[in-house]
Write an enzyme that holds these catalytic residues in place. Structure first.
Site, short mmCIF file in Angstrom:
data_model
loop_
_atom_site.label_atom_id
_atom_site.label_comp_id
_atom_site.label_asym_id
_atom_site.label_seq_id
_atom_site.Cartn_x
_atom_site.Cartn_y
_atom_site.Cartn_z
N GLU A 413 0.86 -1.19 0.00
CA GLU A 413 0.00 0.00 0.00
C GLU A 413 0.90 1.24 0.00
O GLU A 413 0.93 2.01 0.94
CB GLU A 413 -0.95 0.01 1.20
CG GLU A 413 -0.33 -0.16 2.57
CD GLU A 413 -1.32 0.08 3.69
OE1 GLU A 413 -2.30 0.83 3.49
OE2 GLU A 413 -1.11 -0.46 4.78
N GLU A 422 4.44 8.63 -3.76
CA GLU A 422 5.19 8.07 -2.64
C GLU A 422 6.15 6.99 -3.13
O GLU A 422 6.63 6.16 -2.36
CB GLU A 422 4.23 7.53 -1.56
CG GLU A 422 3.45 8.65 -0.88
CD GLU A 422 2.55 8.18 0.25
OE1 GLU A 422 2.68 7.00 0.66
OE2 GLU A 422 1.72 8.98 0.73
#
Length: 616
Positions: A413, A422
């Site tokens: 995730e 990210e």
């Protein structure tokens, strides 16, 4: 029970101010809007030798100072025309304007309301700017009709170029989009098209002015608004606007019945969604995007994201589906599936994977890989207390780990608000070395999206984000921010930007991207930047999304991302916006660059990652 609606009573002429305030309070209203001077009291400053005896208006002692500062909104005299073509009228208006605003500031009233009746308002903007610079504690409400009175001409076949939003934009721009300027939007019986109405949702709306003429009688004789007006009110209630009722009662039940009805529709508005409750207080609040690869997240951050009621349910479904596809029923008793959870955090994906295996009666063995030493402590405790011997905790950067065996399923995730911000591509490209050649990655793909937006509130917030340690003085305009969008007007539907798939067997792997996106605008608007979203396919048809049209209901893990532009750009009606977006990679960092080429050209934002980058 939710709080009552904040509603004021607009009074044209006030012979007795204390009694007016008292009666308004008894009727349920929170404040009154009153003229400082009698509406017909004009000044004779330029008549030689003329002096008017006595005071110009009432004494400030008619009510105490706390009532002036909490219960009164003062209005500019309606005859004042600062942009009159008649020089004498203009000079007379200027002097009266300064007299009235000086008195309002002396009284310490919280709000001064000024009418705007045309786009010819340069001198008005100049005069207001003087007080914006002088006064720190006063807000100026610019009263604007939502529809120009001249629209009646267009209904009769005559040309009409009057648009009150254009009036406001001219004034707001001339006043440098000062945050002490707000809109008092006056509704009319027939609202403009939705495309024009929606623009106001991006402006600094402070109050909605409602005339008693807008209300109809229901069967019991009480006042009600039309469904169209009710829908508009439901939309603006989300912006925490106040209301202002003007006009005399047309019904036997009197003015209190109007307030009671307005409070009723306020109290009856749809209850907040889960994400609205979760984000309360964070609306339009700028946050720096997380960098979990470069920085170790703290316990509180993990705890917030672990509360998501949707994300881990979807991951559980995806793992369960992958397990059943990979291990048929006849092999389930003899097969153990190797699952590697990379970026395991404090273990929510490990829990989801274990639940998934139990739900489909499959045997799994899990490796939980995590680089954050604080989170590893939690994982080791959970491994011994909750997970028995089914989970092996690995304290290592997933890109550097030498796995003892290959994985059947890789679960992560690592997504951000713009999907890849990210560095999920870089992390999973490194981790796929220990995935079997026919192995499954969850997620298997993700796509980012962009849409142009108008939001003076966000632009003003960005303007206040100057950082002393940044070499480039405009770095705050070249930095994306995570933000729960509310006081925003989305100018066009989001379009796809960058897509990444996993496993990624391209050779060589290249995660740089470039795309030019074009948007068609129907109405004129001011562009302040771009909102970014993403969606992801976890496995098969199991997805997660923060795209406005496909948002996973109830999911709270991600807010959109905002890419500002350095200079707000007025976009004419029926124009195209073309934005160019780059994702650039080096050995140590990844960054975005963006610029516009249509309908006007902007500077290139964040060249070479000078203001913002994501560390590898």
């Amino acid at each position: 029970m939710s709080k009552a609606v904040s509603c004021g009573r607009d009074i044209t002429c006030v012979p007795d101010l204390p009694k007016t305030i008292q009666l308004a309070g008894q009727d349920g209203f929170d404040f009154v809007s009153v003229p400082l001077f009698h509406p017909r009291y004009k000044r004779e400053y330029f008549i030689p030798g003329y002096t008017r005896p006595g005071p110009a208006t009432r004494s400030d002692k008619v009510i105490n100072s706390s009532d002036w500062s909490t219960l009164a909104v003062t209005k500019l005299s309606p005859w004042i025309q600062l942009d009159s073509k008649d020089d004498t009228q203009r000079r007379l208006s200027e002097k009266a304007f300064h007299e009235e605003l000086s008195l309002a500031i002396h009284l310490n009233v919280p709000v001064i309301m000024i009418p705007l009746t045309s786009g010819d308002c340069a001198n008005l903007a100049r005069c207001i700017s003087r007080y914006l610079l002088q006064s720190n504690h006063h807000i100026f409400w610019i009263k604007i009709p939502i529809k120009s009175p001249q629209d009646e001409l267009s209904c009769q076949g005559q040309a009409n170029d009057e648009d009150p939003w254009e009036w406001w934009n001219t004034l707001f721009t001339l006043c440098s989009q000062n945050k002490k300027l707000g809109v008092a939007l006056e509704l009319c019986s027939e609202l403009p098209p939705l495309s024009k109405v929606d623009r106001w949702c991006g402006e600094p709306l402070k109050t909605i002015v409602l005339s008693t003429d807008l209300f109809m009688n229901n069967k019991r004789g009480y006042p009600v608004l039309s469904r169209i007006h009710q829908a508009f009110m439901e939309k603006v209630f989300k912006l925490d606007v106040q209301l202002l009722l003007t006009g005399a009662s047309k019904l036997e039940y009197g003015i209190p019945s109007y307030y009671q009805y307005l409070n009723h529709i306020y109290q009856s508005r749809p209850s907040r969604s889960l994400i609205e409750k979760f984000s309360k207080g964070y609306e339009d609040y700028l946050q720096n995007p997380l960098q979990p690869l470069m920085d170790n997240l703290d316990s509180q951050t993990y705890e917030i994201f672990e509360k998501d009621p949707i994300k881990y349910v979807q991951y559980e479904k995806a793992v369960a589906r992958a397990l059943t596809d990979r291990v048929p029923d006849e092999m389930k008793d003899s097969t153990t599936t190797i699952v590697m959870v990379v970026g395991a955090g404090r273990g929510p994906l490990v829990d989801a994977s274990l639940r998934a295996a139990k739900s489909v009666d499959r045997e799994i063995r899990i490796y939980a890989v995590e680089k954050n030493p604080g989170a590893v402590v939690t994982l080791l405790n959970r491994a011994s207390e909750d997970w028995d011997d089914r989970v092996t905790v690995v304290s290592c950067d997933m890109r550097k780990w030498s796995a003892p065996e290959k994985a059947d399923i890789l679960v992560s995730e690592l997504l951000g608000s713009f999907s890849d911000n990210e560095l999920s591509p870089e992390c999973l490209d490194g981790a796929q070395s220990f995935l079997k050649s026919d192995g499954i990655s969850i997620p298997c793909s993700y796509t980012s999206y962009l849409s142009p937006i108008s939001s003076p509130k966000l632009y003003i917030a960005v303007s206040g984000c100057k950082e002393k340690d940044k070499a480039y003085q405009f770095s705050h305009y070249e930095t994306p921010y995570v933000v729960r969008l509310q006081n925003v007007h989305v100018l066009a539907e989001p379009v796809p930007c960058f897509t990444f798939t996993h496993p990624n067997y391209n050779n060589p792997i290249n995660n740089e991207r470039y795309l030019a996106m074009t948007f068609d605008l129907k109405e004129a608007a001011v562009l302040h930047g771009f909102a970014g979203y993403f969606d992801t396919i976890l496995y098969d048809d199991i997805t997660l999304s923060i795209h406005p049209r496909t948002h996973s209901t109830g999911m709270i893990s991600w807010f959109p991302i905002f890419f500002p532009i350095k200079d707000p750009m007025y976009i004419p009606a029926s124009s195209k916006i073309t934005v160019h977006m780059w994702r650039v990679c080096s050995a140590k960092k990844v960054w975005y660059e963006w610029c516009l080429t249509e309908p006007f050209k902007s500077c290139l934002h964040n060249p070479n990652g000078r203001s913002y980058w994501i560390g590898l």
